[in-house]
Design a protein around this motif. Structure first.
Motif, PDB file in Angstrom:
ATOM      1  N   CYS A  44      10.768  28.293   3.559  1.00  0.00           N
ATOM      2  CA  CYS A  44       9.421  28.141   4.128  1.00  0.00           C
ATOM      3  C   CYS A  44       8.377  27.935   3.039  1.00  0.00           C
ATOM      4  CB  CYS A  44       9.058  29.379   4.941  1.00  0.00           C
ATOM      5  SG  CYS A  44      10.143  29.633   6.344  1.00  0.00           S
ATOM      6  N   GLY A  45       7.194  27.466   3.441  1.00  0.00           N
ATOM      7  CA  GLY A  45       6.060  27.533   2.553  1.00  0.00           C
ATOM      8  C   GLY A  45       5.509  26.242   2.007  1.00  0.00           C
ATOM      9  N   ASP A  46       6.012  25.080   2.429  1.00  0.00           N
ATOM     10  CA  ASP A  46       5.472  23.830   1.883  1.00  0.00           C
ATOM     11  C   ASP A  46       4.001  23.633   2.230  1.00  0.00           C
ATOM     12  OD1 ASP A  46       8.013  23.331   0.966  1.00  0.00           O
ATOM     13  OD2 ASP A  46       8.493  21.803   2.447  1.00  0.00           O
ATOM     14  N   GLY A  47       3.587  24.107   3.404  1.00  0.00           N
ATOM     15  CA  GLY A  47       2.199  23.964   3.836  1.00  0.00           C
ATOM     16  C   GLY A  47       1.396  25.204   3.475  1.00  0.00           C
ATOM     17  N   VAL A 182      11.841  34.791  12.739  1.00  0.00           N
ATOM     18  CA  VAL A 182      12.839  33.961  12.079  1.00  0.00           C
ATOM     19  C   VAL A 182      12.341  32.521  12.143  1.00  0.00           C
ATOM     20  CG1 VAL A 182      14.222  33.607  14.168  1.00  0.00           C
ATOM     21  CG2 VAL A 182      15.288  33.350  11.939  1.00  0.00           C
ATOM     22  N   ALA A 183      12.491  31.801  11.047  1.00  0.00           N
ATOM     23  CA  ALA A 183      12.026  30.420  10.981  1.00  0.00           C
ATOM     24  C   ALA A 183      13.175  29.517  10.560  1.00  0.00           C
ATOM     25  CB  ALA A 183      10.872  30.292   9.987  1.00  0.00           C
ATOM     26  N   VAL A 184      13.238  28.326  11.153  1.00  0.00           N
ATOM     27  CA  VAL A 184      14.199  27.310  10.733  1.00  0.00           C
ATOM     28  C   VAL A 184      13.441  26.020  10.472  1.00  0.00           C
ATOM     29  CG1 VAL A 184      16.154  28.311  11.979  1.00  0.00           C
ATOM     30  CG2 VAL A 184      14.717  26.624  13.129  1.00  0.00           C
ATOM     31  N   GLY A 232       9.694  22.373  11.523  1.00  0.00           N
ATOM     32  CA  GLY A 232      10.401  23.612  11.792  1.00  0.00           C
ATOM     33  C   GLY A 232       9.782  24.383  12.934  1.00  0.00           C
ATOM     34  N   LEU A 233      10.399  25.514  13.230  1.00  0.00           N
ATOM     35  CA  LEU A 233       9.873  26.379  14.285  1.00  0.00           C
ATOM     36  C   LEU A 233      10.156  27.830  13.945  1.00  0.00           C
ATOM     37  CD1 LEU A 233      12.439  27.500  16.200  1.00  0.00           C
ATOM     38  CD2 LEU A 233      12.373  25.152  16.991  1.00  0.00           C
ATOM     39  N   GLY A 234       9.372  28.698  14.549  1.00  0.00           N
ATOM     40  CA  GLY A 234       9.549  30.129  14.366  1.00  0.00           C
ATOM     41  C   GLY A 234       9.608  30.839  15.704  1.00  0.00           C
ATOM     42  N   VAL A 235      10.388  31.911  15.747  1.00  0.00           N
ATOM     43  CA  VAL A 235      10.499  32.747  16.941  1.00  0.00           C
ATOM     44  C   VAL A 235      10.272  34.193  16.522  1.00  0.00           C
ATOM     45  CG1 VAL A 235      11.990  33.524  18.822  1.00  0.00           C
ATOM     46  CG2 VAL A 235      12.119  31.152  18.043  1.00  0.00           C
ATOM     47  N   LEU A 236       9.473  34.923  17.296  1.00  0.00           N
ATOM     48  CA  LEU A 236       9.140  36.310  16.988  1.00  0.00           C
ATOM     49  C   LEU A 236      10.057  37.273  17.733  1.00  0.00           C
ATOM     50  CD1 LEU A 236       5.308  35.826  17.319  1.00  0.00           C
ATOM     51  CD2 LEU A 236       6.522  36.249  15.176  1.00  0.00           C
ATOM     52  N   ASN A 237      10.251  38.454  17.164  1.00  0.00           N
ATOM     53  CA  ASN A 237      11.152  39.416  17.820  1.00  0.00           C
ATOM     54  C   ASN A 237      10.534  40.054  19.056  1.00  0.00           C
ATOM     55  OD1 ASN A 237       9.318  41.140  16.588  1.00  0.00           O
ATOM     56  ND2 ASN A 237      10.861  42.427  15.606  1.00  0.00           N
ATOM     57  N   GLY A 275      17.393  28.447   7.607  1.00  0.00           N
ATOM     58  CA  GLY A 275      16.593  29.489   8.232  1.00  0.00           C
ATOM     59  C   GLY A 275      16.240  30.617   7.279  1.00  0.00           C
ATOM     60  N   ALA A 276      15.243  31.396   7.662  1.00  0.00           N
ATOM     61  CA  ALA A 276      14.813  32.547   6.861  1.00  0.00           C
ATOM     62  C   ALA A 276      14.111  33.551   7.764  1.00  0.00           C
ATOM     63  CB  ALA A 276      13.875  32.117   5.740  1.00  0.00           C
ATOM     64  N   ALA A 277      14.158  34.823   7.357  1.00  0.00           N
ATOM     65  CA  ALA A 277      13.454  35.882   8.078  1.00  0.00           C
ATOM     66  C   ALA A 277      12.009  35.959   7.610  1.00  0.00           C
ATOM     67  CB  ALA A 277      14.144  37.217   7.852  1.00  0.00           C
TER      68      ALA A 277
END
Length: 419
Positions: A44-47, A182-184, A232-237, A275-277
């Protein structure tokens, strides 16, 4: 090999490299330990928002277009309709009015070299295996590596990411009452690679927007300026789908319904989906104990409102460096030095604690798709409300002498108990 230093920084991501830079500039002997070798990839983190841009400027990084940065002037939001809504970054005293885009492989390498230029010693391919604990005091006094080397210092900074084995070895486990995401993401060749906005999708549809199932999570598209887009996309717990979803399939289902001319199809994918947490809202505490300071993802610094982590990694790095330098000159081992080190978590809570509490509440609310639907349907068409929302979600507001929106956000953060 045996190395001694004033401070050990474990992990040379944005948090670790920023910590090492600030410490070296304050005259300390810093050993920066990185398990990989640069350049190396991260998910993550390009933007980067103006909040991260400010920290880069404070590190002395040239953020000009001529230095290889792609600038953006605001956020484009999809949600509630097929027509996007564009918001410029606010004009503020505390922050610049532009964001940035740069690939993580290049970005992290640049920050690590900046730390070396400041005087830190970088040790690549140095995989830390565990802490060295002083049996008499219970304090960490160094680390060992998998190849048998030892590094010793009276203070150690854990900048080793979400997994943070060093923190776990000292008994600092994550808090389950704090949000986790989690992000992919992957990259596609796309004509949209030149873009002056970061793009956020608050609604992900399984088919035609408004006429199909709403998928969990939020998406993003960052034009990289090199012929590709980071998508990418992210989903929250707090979502019922967390941990039960094939995120790669979810990404494909969303993108299959974007215009074909954008290029977000399998044949244009240039890298695998990774993916990453996202550890959020101070999910690991205390941030200082027995000679160990936690910065960045190791301390759960990711903003619950928008999933941004790099800005807060670098902010926590500067606060940690301030406390360490103060302690060093007061005399490590003295009660006065220890009070200076305890000031680090105090400063974190003072600056971000109330804001993260608000974010933790926000995450629970939007975990309900109905709440998200109401927000996008009735919130997006109202420009004044959306300008306020952008300031709140991106944490971009003046701390003093701002406008009415800034004053409301500052008051809310002060009223909320620290996370």
């Amino acid at each position: 090999m045996s190395v001694e230093a004033d401070v050990l920084v474990v992990g040379a991501g944005p948090a670790g490299s920023a910590t090492a830079t600030h410490l070296a500039r304050r005259g300390l002997d810093v050993a920066l330990l990185e398990k990989s070798q640069f350049p190396r990839e991260k998910v993550c983190g390009d933007g980067l928002t103006p909040r991260a841009t400010r920290q880069l400027i404070r590190l002395g990084i040239d953020t000009s277009v001529e230095a290889g940065w792609l600038h953006n002037k605001g956020l484009r939001i999809y949600g509630g309709s097929t027509t996007p809504f564009e918001l410029p970054w606010p004009e503020l005293a505390d922050f610049p009015s532009y964001g940035l885009v740069r690939p993580r492989a290049d970005f992290d390498d640049l920050l690590a070299r900046n730390a070396v230029a400041a005087g830190a010693k970088l040790y690549e391919r140095t995989n830390v295996s565990g802490p060295i604990i002083d049996d008499t005091t219970g304090r960490i006094v160094g680390v060992t590596t998998k190849n048998g080397d030892t590094f010793k210092a009276p203070l150690v900074v854990a900048a080793d990411g979400n997994s943070t084995r060093l923190s776990l070895a000292l008994g600092l486990t994550k808090r389950d009452d704090r949000p986790m995401g989690v992000a992919v993401r992957t990259y596609y060749r796309s004509p949209r690679h030149i873009d002056d906005h970061l793009e956020s999708w608050l609604e992900l549809w399984a088919g035609k927007p408004g006429e199909s199932d709403l998928l969990p999570g939020y998406g993003w598209i960052f034009g990289m300026g090199d012929g590709t887009c980071n998508v990418g996309l992210g989903v929250l717990n707090t979502s019922s789908a967390f941990g039960k979803t094939d995120y790669k399939d979810l990404l494909k289902r969303w993108l299959d319904n974007t215009p074909e001319e954008w290029g977000f199809r399998d044949e244009n994918m240039t890298t695998k989906v990774s993916g990453a947490a996202l550890p959020m809202g101070f999910n690991r505490q205390p941030h200082y104990v027995n000679g160990l300071l936690l910065v960045g993802d190791a301390g759960g610094m990711v903003n619950p409102f928008n999933g941004e982590g790099i800005a807060y990694a670098m902010e926590s790095a500067e606060l940690a460096a301030d406390a360490i330098a103060e302690a060093r000159y007061r005399g490590i081992g003295t009660s006065s030095a220890e009070r200076a080190l305890q000031g680090y978590p105090t400063q974190l809570k003072a600056q971000l604690g109330g804001y993260y509490t608000l974010g933790n509440i926000f995450v629970k609310l939007i975990g309900n798709p109905k709440v998200m639907g109401i927000c996008t349907k009735y919130g997006l068409p109202r420009k004044t409300l959306m300008r306020f929302t952008l300031k709140l979600l991106a944490n971009l507001h003046d701390s003093r002498d701002g406008d009415a929106m800034d004053k409301i956000i500052n008051a809310l953060c002060k009223l909320a108990p620290a996370a």
